[in-house]
Design a protein around this motif. Structure first.
Motif, PDB file in Angstrom:
ATOM      1  N   ALA A   1       0.848  -1.197   0.000  1.00  0.00           N
ATOM      2  CA  ALA A   1       0.000   0.000   0.000  1.00  0.00           C
ATOM      3  C   ALA A   1       0.887   1.251   0.000  1.00  0.00           C
ATOM      4  N   LEU A   2       1.857   1.290  -0.903  1.00  0.00           N
ATOM      5  CA  LEU A   2       2.865   2.362  -0.863  1.00  0.00           C
ATOM      6  C   LEU A   2       2.240   3.758  -0.933  1.00  0.00           C
ATOM      7  N   SER A   3       1.344   3.965  -1.901  1.00  0.00           N
ATOM      8  CA  SER A   3       0.759   5.302  -2.070  1.00  0.00           C
ATOM      9  C   SER A   3      -0.053   5.694  -0.846  1.00  0.00           C
ATOM     10  N   TYR A   4      -0.780   4.738  -0.308  1.00  0.00           N
ATOM     11  CA  TYR A   4      -1.613   5.010   0.867  1.00  0.00           C
ATOM     12  C   TYR A   4      -0.735   5.383   2.068  1.00  0.00           C
ATOM     13  N   CYS A   5       0.328   4.621   2.298  1.00  0.00           N
ATOM     14  CA  CYS A   5       1.223   4.910   3.432  1.00  0.00           C
ATOM     15  C   CYS A   5       1.839   6.306   3.277  1.00  0.00           C
ATOM     16  N   ALA A   6       2.266   6.627   2.052  1.00  0.00           N
ATOM     17  CA  ALA A   6       2.841   7.953   1.805  1.00  0.00           C
ATOM     18  C   ALA A   6       1.797   9.041   2.064  1.00  0.00           C
ATOM     19  N   SER A   7       0.579   8.798   1.586  1.00  0.00           N
ATOM     20  CA  SER A   7      -0.463   9.829   1.715  1.00  0.00           C
ATOM     21  C   SER A   7      -0.833  10.057   3.179  1.00  0.00           C
ATOM     22  N   LYS A   8      -0.907   8.997   3.946  1.00  0.00           N
ATOM     23  CA  LYS A   8      -1.330   9.155   5.343  1.00  0.00           C
ATOM     24  C   LYS A   8      -0.201   9.737   6.207  1.00  0.00           C
ATOM     25  N   ALA A   9       1.051   9.426   5.868  1.00  0.00           N
ATOM     26  CA  ALA A   9       2.165  10.085   6.563  1.00  0.00           C
ATOM     27  C   ALA A   9       2.113  11.589   6.278  1.00  0.00           C
TER      28      ALA A   9
END
Ligand code: NAI
Length: 249
Positions: free
Chosen positions: A148-156
């Motif tokens: 979930a790379l994009s999701y992890c980046a977005s939530k950080a």
């Protein structure tokens, strides 16, 4: 019953899951609620009105600048002001860097991150009596996660934007905090199982690996959002509140 009496609140992503539970709780606590969603939120509004509350549904895409401006305008014109903003709409793509397309990456960032900036840009000037903004981060925004790379980046990004927004707008009497759920039983979780082509029963059982042995409910996240939205958290700003049944422990 009266935590948000005489307050006006916007909830994005209010047609489903955590947003829906929060819109219902805000209304039960006295707020007039703008329920904004890409999907039709009129059923949520009908339920709130049937329970004696006040709400209006707005069909909007929070990645769109004009739609974000329209959501805030409707809040002010319909209910006479704005005090609480819950930036909650979000999407997930369960893909690694090798799998996700650049277009899907951009969409995740637009819905999860750009929306927070846009909504704040229009909401902050409307919060003339001060206010409280709550952004939905994620446990994965704090610790990362697989597929979930994009999701992890977005939530950080959401977690750190929350701190930056808190600093920028403290002098205007506006507090900004993030709520960071762990696995919560909403349609998003079922969507994740579908994306990963996992049986729901197997996926659901993973939640039992948590210290508390279960996933959270949307209502349990909503209770934390209400705390951040209201005066009970009057000395909190820039913080990341984790509500995950011990998943980060
Ligand atoms: P959900 O899928 O039940 O609800 C999300 C809502 O956002 C939907 O009603 C959807 O139509 C709306 N939405 C999506 N894109 C939109 C757009 N461009 N404009 C306006 N509305 C849009 O999901 P859930 O679980 O309630 O998610 C709410 C938030 O909680 C999201 O930000 C999600 O990332 C976050 N979260 C959820 C967790 C979970 O386990 N369910 C865990 C951690 C964070």
């Amino acid at each position: 019953m009266n935590t948000l009496r005489n307050k006006v609140a916007i909830v994005t992503g209010g047609a489903s899951g955590i947003g829906r539970a929060t819109a219902e709780l805000f209304a039960a606590e006295g707020a007039a609620v703008v329920v904004a969603d890409l999907a039709d939120a009129s059923e949520v509004v009908r339920g709130i009105e049937a329970a004696g509350g006040r709400a209006v549904a707005v069909r909007a895409d929070v990645s769109s600048e004009t739609d974000c401006e329209r959501i805030v305008t409707i809040a002010v014109q319909t209910f006479g002001g704005l005090h609480v903003l819950f930036n909650n709409a979000g999407i997930i793509r369960r893909q690694t860097a090798l799998e996700i397309s650049a277009d899907d990456w951009d969409r995740v960032m637009a819905v999860n991150v750009r929306s927070v900036y846009l909504m704040c840009r229009f909401a902050v000037p409307a919060m003339t009596e001060g206010g409280s903004i709550v952004n939905t981060g994620s446990g994965w925004g704090l610790k990362g996660g697989g597929n979930a790379l994009s999701y992890c980046a977005s939530k950080a990004a959401v977690v750190n934007m929350t701190r930056a927004l808190a600093i920028d707008h403290a002098a205007a009497g506006i507090r900004v905090n993030s709520v960071n759920p762990g696995d919560t039983m909403t349609p998003m979780l079922r969507d994740e199982a579908r994306q990963l082509q996992e049986e729901w029963a197997v996926f659901e059982k993973d939640a039992a690996d948590r210290p508390m042995g279960r996933a959270g409910t949307p209502q349990e996240i909503a209770a934390a959002v209400l705390f951040l939205a209201g005066e009970a958290s009057s000395y909190m700003t820039g913080s990341a509140l984790v509500v995950d049944g011990g998943g980060l422990a």
